[in-house]
Design an enzyme around this catalytic site. Sequence first.
Site, PDB file in Angstrom:
ATOM      1  N   LYS A  13       3.714   3.312   9.070  1.00 56.42           N
ATOM      2  CA  LYS A  13       3.606   1.940   8.528  1.00 56.42           C
ATOM      3  C   LYS A  13       4.645   1.741   7.419  1.00 56.42           C
ATOM      4  CE  LYS A  13       1.923   2.831   4.266  1.00 56.42           C
ATOM      5  NZ  LYS A  13       2.483   2.707   3.030  1.00 56.42           N
ATOM      6  N   ASP A 137      -5.607   4.164   3.767  1.00 54.32           N
ATOM      7  CA  ASP A 137      -4.668   3.546   4.717  1.00 54.32           C
ATOM      8  C   ASP A 137      -5.140   3.692   6.175  1.00 54.32           C
ATOM      9  OD1 ASP A 137      -2.856   2.627   2.859  1.00 54.32           O
ATOM     10  OD2 ASP A 137      -1.477   4.315   3.056  1.00 54.32           O
TER      11      ASP A 137
HETATM   12  P1  ATP Z   1       0.837   7.139   2.165  1.00 54.16           P
HETATM   13  O1  ATP Z   1       1.939   6.235   2.599  1.00 54.16           O
HETATM   14  O2  ATP Z   1      -0.500   6.876   2.857  1.00 54.16           O
HETATM   15  O3  ATP Z   1       0.721   7.305   0.678  1.00 54.16           O
HETATM   16  P2  ATP Z   1       2.563   9.356   2.646  1.00 54.16           P
HETATM   17  O4  ATP Z   1       3.394   8.930   3.810  1.00 54.16           O
HETATM   18  O5  ATP Z   1       3.185   9.157   1.305  1.00 54.16           O
HETATM   19  O6  ATP Z   1       1.181   8.615   2.708  1.00 54.16           O
HETATM   20  P3  ATP Z   1       1.768  11.772   3.994  1.00 54.16           P
HETATM   21  O7  ATP Z   1       2.915  11.979   4.942  1.00 54.16           O
HETATM   22  O8  ATP Z   1       0.497  11.279   4.580  1.00 54.16           O
HETATM   23  O9  ATP Z   1       2.185  10.845   2.754  1.00 54.16           O
HETATM   24  O10 ATP Z   1       1.549  13.169   3.250  1.00 54.16           O
HETATM   25  C1  ATP Z   1       0.913  13.276   2.011  1.00 54.16           C
HETATM   26  C2  ATP Z   1       0.332  14.683   1.872  1.00 54.16           C
HETATM   27  O11 ATP Z   1      -0.733  14.841   2.796  1.00 54.16           O
HETATM   28  C3  ATP Z   1       1.333  15.792   2.139  1.00 54.16           C
HETATM   29  O12 ATP Z   1       1.546  16.495   0.957  1.00 54.16           O
HETATM   30  C4  ATP Z   1       0.703  16.672   3.207  1.00 54.16           C
HETATM   31  O13 ATP Z   1       0.669  18.018   2.846  1.00 54.16           O
HETATM   32  C5  ATP Z   1      -0.723  16.152   3.369  1.00 54.16           C
HETATM   33  N1  ATP Z   1      -1.133  16.009   4.782  1.00 54.16           N
HETATM   34  C6  ATP Z   1      -2.348  16.244   5.261  1.00 54.16           C
HETATM   35  N2  ATP Z   1      -2.417  16.007   6.578  1.00 54.16           N
HETATM   36  C7  ATP Z   1      -1.200  15.587   6.968  1.00 54.16           C
HETATM   37  C8  ATP Z   1      -0.659  15.177   8.225  1.00 54.16           C
HETATM   38  N3  ATP Z   1      -1.384  15.172   9.350  1.00 54.16           N
HETATM   39  N4  ATP Z   1       0.630  14.761   8.232  1.00 54.16           N
HETATM   40  C9  ATP Z   1       1.347  14.747   7.085  1.00 54.16           C
HETATM   41  N5  ATP Z   1       0.877  15.144   5.890  1.00 54.16           N
HETATM   42  C10 ATP Z   1      -0.388  15.555   5.812  1.00 54.16           C
END
Ligand code: ATP
Length: 290
Positions: A13, A137
Amino acid sequence: MSLNAIELAAKAKINLSLDITGIRENGYHELCMLMQSVELYDTVRLERDDAISVRTNLYYLPVNRQNIAYRIAERFFEKTGIAGGARISITKRIPVAAGLAGGSTDGAAVLKGLNRLYETGLTMEEMCELALPVGSDIPFCLRGGTMLTEGIGEKLTRVPSIPKCHILLCKPSFGISTEAAFREFDTREKAEHPNTPLLLKALAEGDLETLAGNMKNVLADMARPNHRDIGAIEERMKADGALGAVMSGSGPTVFGIFRDKEAALKSYHTMRKSYREVFLASPEYCPVEP
Ligand code: ATP
């Protein structure tokens, strides 16, 4: 005949806008965000099994309860009372900790997939309720398309789809802590907020210029002074013909919206010279529910 395995595309997203509208007594921030899912996705494969297990193609991602996919599966079996499990295999393409809801979307795909695999018939509302405590989210990721989300992610409103466009995403190599970004926002006396009614009007009128030209993320204002790349990528994309460019979520990914495919492709190649994680994607249009 019931299925033994299922494969789903878990879409990333972007935030066309991100506004912080308040803070609750428990410290949770009230947000108002225009969210859009894009055709950049992880592949999530589920197979029936006796216990829950997770594997991914990225060695550094947790495969235990720290993985959102694992926690969602655990909650699914707890809530439905089914004595079973699933072997979950995730092929990550969405950059991690990037502001693109990579983990949340994997969790959403696991829930949708288990609902089909085990024929549990959970409605969209039931899935959102089950998932919200795991990640704010996830309800959006379950639905996808273009939506306004409010509160702590629980209030979702379908809005008119984004007009046809090309979305260029670029993730600089550093990371930004989501908590730190929100903490810094809390110390600010004033912030420049997105004009959400104007963005909604632009969507209703199919006016891509006004939409892209007025995208705003209050967390980007915190990030720019500390990370030169954020502003530099936004400016570079605009110079390359993007109608607008801004950081997504808590960053550090920056995306630009292009009408012209050639310009987007040219900008993609320019960005690739300086950054490793660059993607060109189209928006995802309101998928069929659930
Ligand atoms: P958001 O936009 O919802 O804040 P994000 O894109 O910034 O999320 P993610 O890629 O979801 O962040 O990763 C955040 C943390 O979640 C990472 O440090 C990772 O170790 C952990 N994590 C747990 N499960 C997953 C997964 N399936 N894929 C990616 N990261 C994951």
